[in-house]
Design a protein around this motif. Sequence first.
Motif, PDB file in Angstrom:
ATOM      1  N   ARG A 124       0.868  -1.183   0.000  1.00 14.46           N
ATOM      2  CA  ARG A 124       0.000   0.000   0.000  1.00 14.46           C
ATOM      3  C   ARG A 124       0.901   1.227   0.000  1.00 14.46           C
ATOM      4  N   ARG A 125       0.904   1.964  -1.076  1.00 13.76           N
ATOM      5  CA  ARG A 125       1.841   3.065  -1.238  1.00 13.76           C
ATOM      6  C   ARG A 125       1.762   4.088  -0.117  1.00 13.76           C
ATOM      7  N   GLN A 126       0.606   4.313   0.433  1.00 11.35           N
ATOM      8  CA  GLN A 126       0.445   5.331   1.464  1.00 11.35           C
ATOM      9  C   GLN A 126       0.592   4.775   2.878  1.00 11.35           C
ATOM     10  N   ASP A 139       9.505  -3.039  -1.930  1.00 12.42           N
ATOM     11  CA  ASP A 139       8.420  -2.169  -2.357  1.00 12.42           C
ATOM     12  C   ASP A 139       7.648  -2.722  -3.554  1.00 12.42           C
ATOM     13  N   LYS A 140       8.143  -3.803  -4.173  1.00 12.74           N
ATOM     14  CA  LYS A 140       7.430  -4.437  -5.274  1.00 12.74           C
ATOM     15  C   LYS A 140       6.850  -5.787  -4.874  1.00 12.74           C
ATOM     16  N   TYR A 148      13.350   4.541   1.516  1.00 14.92           N
ATOM     17  CA  TYR A 148      12.663   3.972   2.666  1.00 14.92           C
ATOM     18  C   TYR A 148      13.590   3.830   3.874  1.00 14.92           C
ATOM     19  N   PRO A 202       3.935   0.492   2.435  1.00 19.00           N
ATOM     20  CA  PRO A 202       4.655   0.250   1.171  1.00 19.00           C
ATOM     21  C   PRO A 202       5.578  -0.962   1.223  1.00 19.00           C
TER      22      PRO A 202
END
Length: 337
Positions: A101-103, A120-121, A298, A106
Amino acid sequence: MSPANPFDRRKQRIDDLAAGSARPSGRGTASGGAAVAVDDAGAVDESPGVSLIASAWRRLRRDPVFLVGAAITIAFIVLAVISPWIAPHDPDARLLIDQVRRQSNPIPGPQPGFPLGGDDKGRDLLSRLLVGSQQTLIVGVAATLLGLAGGLVLGILAGAIGGGVDSFVMRAVDVLLSIPSLLLAVSIAALAREPSQWTVIVAIAVVQVPVFARLLRGSMLAQRSSDHVLAARALGVKRRAIVFRHMLPNSLGPVIVQTTLVLATSIIDAAALSFLGLGNPDDAKPEWGQMLGRAQQYIIEYPHLAVYPALCIILVALGFTLMGESLREALDPKSRK
């Protein structure tokens, strides 16, 4: 009762030894001294000699620093070779992408089947670390071997031919050594049209060439004035045979030791270039330096993304360094005890 005068005591000792050597039985004298036969006086122990390699190995196998470095290095090499088979997942498979979830979230955290979580992927971090060891080993070994090959060529030319060739080669080497290694590697890698793994390998290899060249040249100059080389020249042996049969084999010891130290430097430099974005842009094949670069955004909230590959790089570089320094001390006659 022994004499009180030191001179008399020494004289008495000599007389006792002489009396004991005259006895056929060879037993101790009345004063308690061991009998010494005249024929055995000054005899040399004829135990077989030990080669340089065997003598060095006797010291290395009792050296805890070398054993620790060798254990780390062997474990890293074995892990890099078998990593594609022991990785729990495909390093490029986005198995946790549904949790990204990007927000809010992540980076997926640790969970069953994914002990270190994901990136992140949504890719398994442990699998990428394991497979990344293979790419790091390939870059480090390939760069070191290319640098060694170039250094051998220049070192042989300078050390064997001498004269104007020696001056020209050494001036070029001095120019390369005057530039900081990382800056030179970055400059060479930046000249490539597209960054790739081979860009990193060539850039690091060029940086290592002058180190090997100067070291080999110094060793060969020392061999030129040795007795066996002078004897070969007096017998009319051709220069090529003298260089490749006598000078070069006896000059490779310091170069081989330096190779283990350069491996550690190559791994660190490769990670630095990948961190700066000058390495392979395709992250389908992970590499530790590349993983460090992707973890920048990050680093505050999820520092483990950078901590794990950084610890791997530090540990491997430490292993090669410990092993190389121990080899250097074991093979150096000046440091023998």
